[in-house]
Design a protein around this motif. Sequence first.
Motif, short mmCIF file in Angstrom:
data_model
loop_
_atom_site.label_atom_id
_atom_site.label_comp_id
_atom_site.label_asym_id
_atom_site.label_seq_id
_atom_site.Cartn_x
_atom_site.Cartn_y
_atom_site.Cartn_z
N ALA A 318 0.83 -1.21 0.00
CA ALA A 318 0.00 0.00 0.00
C ALA A 318 0.87 1.26 0.00
O ALA A 318 0.59 2.24 -0.70
CB ALA A 318 -0.93 0.00 1.20
N GLU A 319 1.94 1.24 0.77
CA GLU A 319 2.82 2.40 0.82
C GLU A 319 3.53 2.62 -0.52
O GLU A 319 3.74 3.77 -0.95
CB GLU A 319 3.84 2.23 1.95
N GLN A 325 1.79 8.98 -5.50
CA GLN A 325 0.52 9.67 -5.63
C GLN A 325 0.57 11.04 -4.94
O GLN A 325 1.49 11.34 -4.17
CB GLN A 325 -0.61 8.82 -5.03
N LYS A 326 -0.41 11.85 -5.23
CA LYS A 326 -0.49 13.18 -4.62
C LYS A 326 -0.90 13.07 -3.17
O LYS A 326 -1.46 12.06 -2.72
CB LYS A 326 -1.50 14.04 -5.38
N SER A 344 -5.23 3.37 4.23
CA SER A 344 -3.84 3.86 4.07
C SER A 344 -3.91 5.22 3.38
O SER A 344 -4.48 5.36 2.29
CB SER A 344 -3.02 2.88 3.23
N TYR A 345 -3.35 6.23 4.04
CA TYR A 345 -3.49 7.62 3.60
C TYR A 345 -2.10 8.21 3.31
O TYR A 345 -1.16 8.02 4.08
CB TYR A 345 -4.20 8.42 4.69
N ARG A 346 -1.99 8.95 2.17
CA ARG A 346 -0.71 9.59 1.78
C ARG A 346 -0.67 11.00 2.36
O ARG A 346 -1.28 11.93 1.85
CB ARG A 346 -0.61 9.67 0.24
N CYS A 399 -6.58 5.97 -4.79
CA CYS A 399 -5.39 5.45 -5.46
C CYS A 399 -5.81 4.36 -6.45
O CYS A 399 -6.49 3.40 -6.07
CB CYS A 399 -4.41 4.91 -4.44
N PRO A 400 -5.39 4.47 -7.71
CA PRO A 400 -5.80 3.45 -8.68
C PRO A 400 -5.10 2.12 -8.43
O PRO A 400 -3.99 2.07 -7.90
CB PRO A 400 -5.37 4.06 -10.03
N ARG A 401 -5.79 1.04 -8.82
CA ARG A 401 -5.21 -0.29 -8.67
C ARG A 401 -4.29 -0.60 -9.85
O ARG A 401 -4.69 -0.40 -11.01
CB ARG A 401 -6.31 -1.34 -8.59
#
Length: 411
Positions: A318-319, A325-326, A344-346, A399-401
Amino acid sequence: MLQQILRDMYVDPEILAELDEDYKQKLFCKMREEQVRRWTVWTDKLGDQPSSKSKNKKKVDFLKGTDGEPWVWVMGEHPNDRSIEDILRDESLEKARKLAEKEVEAELSQYLTPKIEDFQITPTPKFVIEDDADIYCSVDEIREKINSKKSNNLLTNYSINNYKDKNRYNIMNADVFQDVGKNATQKVSQKVALWEKRLTEERTCQILKNMQKKRQEIAAQAAEDEKMHEQAWREQERKAKEAEQQKREIARRAREEHRLSANLEIDTTYSTVNQGVPPGRQAVLEWFRSKDKSRSGVCDKNGNFSPWFHGLITRGDAEKLLLDQKYGSFLVRLSEKIWGYAISYRAKEKCKHYLINAGPKYSFTGTNQMEHNTLSDLVTYHKTHPLSLSGGETLNLSCPRLSDTAIKELE
């Protein structure tokens, strides 16, 4: 320390490297003044002693100005000084004139040098009277020959006299032409000198133009070469900056991955993990397919999973997905730590992970958390409301797969 430096006239390189430029300049001036002082003291001591070499010693005197200091002339400062352009132009003109004089001199010598065939003298004809008397002739024949001989002698004498008169006439004409030729020679010399001067000036102008043209071509070529070198330097600088930027980006990503890998602890903002831990991966998949898939709301009416749901993937995967990503991107995945899910958050500083309990209601782990009927409702709610009061993060972008492998396991 300054007194020690001036005494030893030496500065430790390590100390010198620590000094700034201003102090280095001051230190240099102090050391120079000390050198001059020592030289003055030494010359004063040497002047008191008689020297045998002082008689033959050369001396240099400097012209001094009104202020008593040595007079210095700087080229170009005086109004009457010629500019460097004028000096270079005169030098080129003088060089062109010398080359033109050599060419004109060579050309004149080619036209004015006399040829040998012009001075070939025609031999003077000889007047020879041949005697054809034959001892075998008769008396009458001999008389005829004598008479004919006398007549031939008369003709010969007449020819000789006539030749002498003609030579005398030619000599008189030569004397007259010699007097006239002196004036003609002077006029010819003057014309030749004028022609030579005019030809020299023309050749000088032509050579000077060729020199100026060649100088312009050299300057243009130098400017073109400088332009090409500057372009090459700029291209090299651009590539160096790009390479440096790539290195920095690689280093940043490496630091980010290291920081993310070092922060594997679960964010405990919303209390602790439930005591009930799934026994393994397969147990989590079976639990989702049999019990929670239908009620979680992660699938639409057609059975398609939401774009933010990634199935059962690890925290590290996930990371890696969120790293490019933005800020504000997120994904939802099945957790192997509890019977539930994880968001999971960026974030700007790192990737954050929030555990979600899948009990009768869906809520973040901890006490006094807002409950939602479905997992989809929880995600929709936090798109406009922050995940935490301190951070203020909202779920902005899904987030795209990269692959549907994990999703196919849930079908």
